[in-house]
Structures are given as C-alpha cells and as structure tokens.
Design a protein around this motif. Sequence first.
Motif, PDB file in Angstrom:
ATOM      1  N   LYS A  18       0.835  -1.204   0.000  1.00  0.00           N
ATOM      2  CA  LYS A  18       0.000   0.000   0.000  1.00  0.00           C
ATOM      3  C   LYS A  18       0.869   1.253   0.000  1.00  0.00           C
ATOM      4  O   LYS A  18       0.558   2.245  -0.684  1.00  0.00           O
ATOM      5  CB  LYS A  18      -0.926   0.007   1.218  1.00  0.00           C
ATOM      6  CG  LYS A  18      -2.150  -0.867   1.085  1.00  0.00           C
ATOM      7  CD  LYS A  18      -3.049  -0.676   2.299  1.00  0.00           C
ATOM      8  CE  LYS A  18      -4.338  -1.497   2.156  1.00  0.00           C
ATOM      9  NZ  LYS A  18      -5.241  -1.314   3.324  1.00  0.00           N
ATOM     10  N   THR A  19       1.943   1.214   0.767  1.00  0.00           N
ATOM     11  CA  THR A  19       2.821   2.379   0.839  1.00  0.00           C
ATOM     12  C   THR A  19       3.455   2.664  -0.510  1.00  0.00           C
ATOM     13  O   THR A  19       3.552   3.819  -0.939  1.00  0.00           O
ATOM     14  CB  THR A  19       3.916   2.158   1.901  1.00  0.00           C
ATOM     15  OG1 THR A  19       3.299   1.955   3.171  1.00  0.00           O
ATOM     16  CG2 THR A  19       4.860   3.355   1.986  1.00  0.00           C
ATOM     17  N   MET A  20       3.897   1.596  -1.174  1.00  0.00           N
ATOM     18  CA  MET A  20       4.500   1.770  -2.501  1.00  0.00           C
ATOM     19  C   MET A  20       3.498   2.339  -3.492  1.00  0.00           C
ATOM     20  O   MET A  20       3.832   3.215  -4.300  1.00  0.00           O
ATOM     21  CB  MET A  20       5.035   0.426  -3.004  1.00  0.00           C
ATOM     22  CG  MET A  20       6.212  -0.107  -2.224  1.00  0.00           C
ATOM     23  SD  MET A  20       6.675  -1.764  -2.790  1.00  0.00           S
ATOM     24  CE  MET A  20       8.099  -2.088  -1.762  1.00  0.00           C
ATOM     25  N   LEU A  21       2.246   1.837  -3.448  1.00  0.00           N
ATOM     26  CA  LEU A  21       1.206   2.350  -4.336  1.00  0.00           C
ATOM     27  C   LEU A  21       0.931   3.823  -4.044  1.00  0.00           C
ATOM     28  O   LEU A  21       0.762   4.640  -4.959  1.00  0.00           O
ATOM     29  CB  LEU A  21      -0.071   1.523  -4.192  1.00  0.00           C
ATOM     30  CG  LEU A  21      -0.040   0.099  -4.774  1.00  0.00           C
ATOM     31  CD1 LEU A  21      -1.316  -0.652  -4.398  1.00  0.00           C
ATOM     32  CD2 LEU A  21       0.127   0.134  -6.296  1.00  0.00           C
ATOM     33  N   ASP A  22       0.895   4.162  -2.763  1.00  0.00           N
ATOM     34  CA  ASP A  22       0.618   5.546  -2.376  1.00  0.00           C
ATOM     35  C   ASP A  22       1.673   6.494  -2.930  1.00  0.00           C
ATOM     36  O   ASP A  22       1.375   7.609  -3.334  1.00  0.00           O
ATOM     37  CB  ASP A  22       0.562   5.640  -0.848  1.00  0.00           C
ATOM     38  CG  ASP A  22       0.228   7.030  -0.370  1.00  0.00           C
ATOM     39  OD1 ASP A  22      -0.912   7.471  -0.577  1.00  0.00           O
ATOM     40  OD2 ASP A  22       1.133   7.683   0.210  1.00  0.00           O
ATOM     41  N   GLN A  23       2.925   6.024  -2.951  1.00  0.00           N
ATOM     42  CA  GLN A  23       4.013   6.867  -3.429  1.00  0.00           C
ATOM     43  C   GLN A  23       3.912   7.173  -4.927  1.00  0.00           C
ATOM     44  O   GLN A  23       4.496   8.151  -5.402  1.00  0.00           O
ATOM     45  CB  GLN A  23       5.357   6.193  -3.118  1.00  0.00           C
ATOM     46  CG  GLN A  23       5.682   6.171  -1.631  1.00  0.00           C
ATOM     47  CD  GLN A  23       6.910   5.337  -1.305  1.00  0.00           C
ATOM     48  OE1 GLN A  23       7.401   4.570  -2.160  1.00  0.00           O
ATOM     49  NE2 GLN A  23       7.399   5.459  -0.081  1.00  0.00           N
ATOM     50  N   ILE A  24       3.164   6.330  -5.663  1.00  0.00           N
ATOM     51  CA  ILE A  24       2.996   6.588  -7.111  1.00  0.00           C
ATOM     52  C   ILE A  24       1.575   7.058  -7.422  1.00  0.00           C
ATOM     53  O   ILE A  24       1.135   7.020  -8.566  1.00  0.00           O
ATOM     54  CB  ILE A  24       3.342   5.330  -7.941  1.00  0.00           C
ATOM     55  CG1 ILE A  24       2.451   4.146  -7.547  1.00  0.00           C
ATOM     56  CG2 ILE A  24       4.814   4.963  -7.778  1.00  0.00           C
ATOM     57  CD1 ILE A  24       2.649   2.904  -8.423  1.00  0.00           C
ATOM     58  N   GLY A  25       0.856   7.477  -6.361  1.00  0.00           N
ATOM     59  CA  GLY A  25      -0.476   8.041  -6.549  1.00  0.00           C
ATOM     60  C   GLY A  25      -1.553   7.018  -6.840  1.00  0.00           C
ATOM     61  O   GLY A  25      -2.581   7.364  -7.440  1.00  0.00           O
ATOM     62  N   MET A  26      -1.333   5.788  -6.378  1.00  0.00           N
ATOM     63  CA  MET A  26      -2.312   4.720  -6.628  1.00  0.00           C
ATOM     64  C   MET A  26      -2.780   4.150  -5.295  1.00  0.00           C
ATOM     65  O   MET A  26      -2.207   4.415  -4.233  1.00  0.00           O
ATOM     66  CB  MET A  26      -1.681   3.609  -7.470  1.00  0.00           C
ATOM     67  CG  MET A  26      -1.082   4.056  -8.792  1.00  0.00           C
ATOM     68  SD  MET A  26      -2.314   4.581  -9.976  1.00  0.00           S
ATOM     69  CE  MET A  26      -2.980   2.991 -10.481  1.00  0.00           C
ATOM     70  N   LYS A  27      -3.854   3.357  -5.380  1.00  0.00           N
ATOM     71  CA  LYS A  27      -4.333   2.648  -4.207  1.00  0.00           C
ATOM     72  C   LYS A  27      -4.919   1.313  -4.664  1.00  0.00           C
ATOM     73  O   LYS A  27      -5.342   1.154  -5.816  1.00  0.00           O
ATOM     74  CB  LYS A  27      -5.383   3.468  -3.468  1.00  0.00           C
ATOM     75  CG  LYS A  27      -6.664   3.706  -4.251  1.00  0.00           C
ATOM     76  CD  LYS A  27      -7.656   4.515  -3.430  1.00  0.00           C
ATOM     77  CE  LYS A  27      -8.957   4.744  -4.219  1.00  0.00           C
ATOM     78  NZ  LYS A  27      -9.945   5.530  -3.439  1.00  0.00           N
TER      79      LYS A  27
END
Length: 299
Positions: A18-27
């Motif tokens: 989730k953290t990695m997705l958040d860093q690229i503007g995704m969820k």
Amino acid sequence: MERIRGGWKNVPDNLKTKTMLDQIGMKPSGDPVAEVWSGHQWCKLYDTVVAVPKNRISDKQQEALEKARAKAIADRTCSHCDEVVSKNEINIEVGGARICDWCKKHLVWEAEQKSMISAGHEQFRCWFEQDFVILDTETTDLEGEIVEISIIDRTGETLFHSLVKPVHPVPDDSIATEIHGITNAELEDAPTWADIRDNVQGILRGREILAFNAEFDLKMLNHSCDRSGMPRLDDLKWNCVMEAYRLTQCSEKWISLASASGRVTAHRATEDCQATLTVIENQWKALGLIPSVKINATA
C-alpha cells in the motif's frame, strides 16, 4: 494467497505494498494477492494492474492538510530544545510552552541546583554578620568521648583548647587514634571533662557555634557529659559549616574538611577549627564580602 519467500528480490515488479502504491499516486482496488517476508513481518502485496488512481485533493484541501501537519509537528516540538518528540513526551506548561520530558527533568534539576546554591550562600552571608565561634573535637571513637576540644573566634584567635582525659580509656585499636594520634599516655595528666565542662559552657552559652559536622560534635559533647555524670550543656545554638558548604557545591553527599578548605590537616582540634574558618572565609571572598587577600593571620 501466495507467500513469496526469499525476500524482496523475488517479488515481481507488478506487486506493491500500500505504501509503494501511495508513493505513485495509486491505491489497491481489491484484496492482496500475495505477501512477502520483510525480515520481521509478512507484508501484503497488491497487483498494480488492478490498482486505481488515488482521489486527487483540491489546492485548498492540500493547504489545509499541510497546515494540519505543521501544527501537529509544532505541538510535538519542545520549545526548550526544538526537538520533535512523541505526543506523550510533551508537557504543556503554564503560558502554553511545550516542554519535552527530558528538558522538564533537566529544568527541574537546574532549579533544584540553584536553590541549593542560594541556600548555602545565604547561610554564609548570615554568618558574616554574626559574632560566632568555631568548635572542633577529637574523640576516642565515633560513639565515644572527647579527648581534645578547641574553640576559636571568627578572627582565628583561640578562646579555649585542652586535651581531655576520658572516663573510658582510648581503645588500643581505635581508628580515631590512628587519625588524630592522641594516646592514653598523653591524656594521663589532662583534665577530665568534669574539670572543663563549665569553662566550655561559659564560652559557648548564647553564642552561634559553627562546626564542620556540627551533629557529630554536639553528640560528643553530650556523650562526655553523660559519661562524666554532668548535666548536658544548654542554651547552645549550633550551625553546620559542612552542610552549608555541601549546598554551595550542589552535592548530595558530605564533603571532607580537607577538600572544602584545600588544607591538609593533622586532624587536631585547633587546626581543624582553623581549616573550618578557611572554608567560611573562602565563601565570603567568593561572595565579595571580604577581599581576596587573607585578612587574618592563621596557621
């Protein structure tokens, strides 16, 4: 759900936390499809193929969010050391100042130190205005009788000095004798406490008595009176130079006369009285009450 072993090197590029997705503007848009052991826990992984963009926030919302974050940091910033700590470590003082636990303990400690020094200095200032005498005794042992007593005035003049023959002889293995060197042979022709008690009482009555470890010297006077069958000395006003000096040094423990005075003494009564006077005069000099040049000639 697949468990990927061997660490992050075995995780496919399309799987993210989730953290990695958040860093690229995704969820994530669904449940995790796998998990990988990170060294201390299993981390859930989501497929980027089915991930969706995060909802964008308005500039106004972004500004409000940044203000909230800034306030949260300010609320956890110590106004004394500027360190950011956890919310539980911040103490809100009167006036709104925020102090961390460490700084609060340090400030309390500093206040206690200043209070101790002030109390010690005030005691030495009071003595500057008084016509005191300084008393010291040498004894048979820590619970015994006086074998030597000396009293001097604030100028260093000896008002009274005498060896004292105790009721009970000095023990051969007395540690006190090893310190002051006074033996039974020297005391054989000395006056007894009964012989000198009234003279001592006359000099001390109604005067401020200073001693380095006053509690001990008072106890020795009482022991000598009790063992001689004489009344205890009355109308005595005692003050302890050792205690006052300890306060000026912010020490929780007692400090030896040699350390306090800077003089190596032979542990004889008159010499210890003079060393005690040195402690007092040095404090008066430090407080600016007398010049730094010694004003009385003492040995």
